[in-house]
Write a protein that holds these residues in place. Structure first.
Motif, PDB file in Angstrom:
ATOM      1  N   LEU A  84       0.843  -1.208   0.000  1.00 35.85           N
ATOM      2  CA  LEU A  84       0.000   0.000   0.000  1.00 35.85           C
ATOM      3  C   LEU A  84       0.868   1.244   0.000  1.00 35.85           C
ATOM      4  O   LEU A  84       0.692   2.151  -0.812  1.00 35.85           O
ATOM      5  N   SER A  85       1.821   1.268   0.912  1.00 31.94           N
ATOM      6  CA  SER A  85       2.797   2.360   0.935  1.00 31.94           C
ATOM      7  C   SER A  85       4.091   1.834   0.322  1.00 31.94           C
ATOM      8  O   SER A  85       4.209   0.635   0.072  1.00 31.94           O
ATOM      9  N   PRO A  86       5.065   2.704   0.078  1.00 31.14           N
ATOM     10  CA  PRO A  86       6.321   2.215  -0.507  1.00 31.14           C
ATOM     11  C   PRO A  86       6.869   1.034   0.292  1.00 31.14           C
ATOM     12  O   PRO A  86       6.808   1.030   1.526  1.00 31.14           O
ATOM     13  N   ILE A  87       7.422   0.048  -0.409  1.00 28.77           N
ATOM     14  CA  ILE A  87       7.881  -1.178   0.252  1.00 28.77           C
ATOM     15  C   ILE A  87       8.937  -0.862   1.318  1.00 28.77           C
ATOM     16  O   ILE A  87       9.707   0.101   1.173  1.00 28.77           O
ATOM     17  N   SER A  88       8.969  -1.688   2.349  1.00 28.22           N
ATOM     18  CA  SER A  88       9.913  -1.488   3.451  1.00 28.22           C
ATOM     19  C   SER A  88      10.811  -2.722   3.561  1.00 28.22           C
ATOM     20  O   SER A  88      10.335  -3.815   3.878  1.00 28.22           O
ATOM     21  N   ILE A 108      15.632   4.036  -3.335  1.00 24.75           N
ATOM     22  CA  ILE A 108      14.265   4.356  -3.768  1.00 24.75           C
ATOM     23  C   ILE A 108      13.372   3.165  -3.429  1.00 24.75           C
ATOM     24  O   ILE A 108      13.618   2.050  -3.897  1.00 24.75           O
ATOM     25  N   LEU A 109      12.354   3.396  -2.634  1.00 22.19           N
ATOM     26  CA  LEU A 109      11.406   2.340  -2.254  1.00 22.19           C
ATOM     27  C   LEU A 109      10.053   2.717  -2.813  1.00 22.19           C
ATOM     28  O   LEU A 109       9.587   3.854  -2.627  1.00 22.19           O
ATOM     29  N   SER A 110       9.420   1.770  -3.505  1.00 19.44           N
ATOM     30  CA  SER A 110       8.188   2.126  -4.212  1.00 19.44           C
ATOM     31  C   SER A 110       7.166   0.998  -4.148  1.00 19.44           C
ATOM     32  O   SER A 110       7.492  -0.154  -3.840  1.00 19.44           O
TER      33      SER A 110
END
Ligand code: THU
Length: 131
Positions: A84-88, A108-110
Motif C-alpha cells: 500500500l505504501s512504498p515497500i519497506s 528508492i522504495l516504491s
C-alpha cells in the motif's frame, strides 16, 4: 537529486523484472535493481523455497548479482513490491545494503503505483553493525 523521469524509469524496470520473482509461498513478488559505482545495472527478485527459511529477498539478490560483476558501492538501489505504501526492506536486507552503501547512496522504495520514498541508509538502519 535524481530526475523524476529517471526515478520513474528505474521503478518501471523493477516492475518488469519483478515478474520473474519466484514467490509461490507468499505470493508477494518483489523486484530490485542496483546502479553501481561503475554505472552498471544489476537486478534481483525474491526467490522462495518450500523450506521457507531458505528464501531470499530481491534486494539481497540484486546486491549479490552486482558484487558478482564488480560492484564496490551502491549508487542507487530501487525496490518495488505490491504494497500500500512504498515497500519497506526487512532488517536482514538493511544490514546487507549498509555493507555496500555510503552517505551518497540513494535508496528508492516504491509500490506498483509508483508511490515512492527516497532514503539514505542511515535512515533505514541507524547505528548499523560494522567491523
Ligand atoms: N521480500 C523482499 O524480497 N523484499 C522486501 O523488501 C520485503 C520482502 C520478500 C521476501 C518474501 O519472499 C516475500 O517478499 C514475502 O515476505
Amino acid at each position: 537529486m535524481l530526475d523524476e523521469n529517471y526515478i520513474c524509469y528505474l521503478i518501471e524496470e523493477c516492475i518488469k523484472i519483478r515478474d520473474n520473482a519466484y514467490a509461490d509461498y507468499s505470493a508477494f513478488k518483489v523486484g530490485a535493481l542496483i546502479i553501481d559505482d561503475n554505472n552498471e545495472m544489476s537486478f534481483g527478485v525474491n526467490v522462495e523455497n518450500a523450506s521457507y527459511g531458505l528464501s531470499i529477498c530481491a534486494e539481497r539478490n540484486a546486491i549479490f548479482s552486482a558484487v558478482t560483476i564488480g560492484m564496490k558501492k551502491i549508487k542507487i538501489l530501487c525496490v518495488v513490491g505490491d504494497s500500500l505504501s512504498p515497500i519497506s526492506p526487512c532488517g536482514a536486507c538493511r544490514q546487507v545494503i549498509s555493507e555496500f552503501s555510503d552517505k551518497d547512496t540513494v535508496i528508492i522504495l516504491s509500490n506498483l503505483e509508483k508511490k515512492y520514498k527516497i532514503f539514505k541508509i542511515d535512515e533505514l538502519l541507524p547505528y548499523s553493525f560494522k567491523l
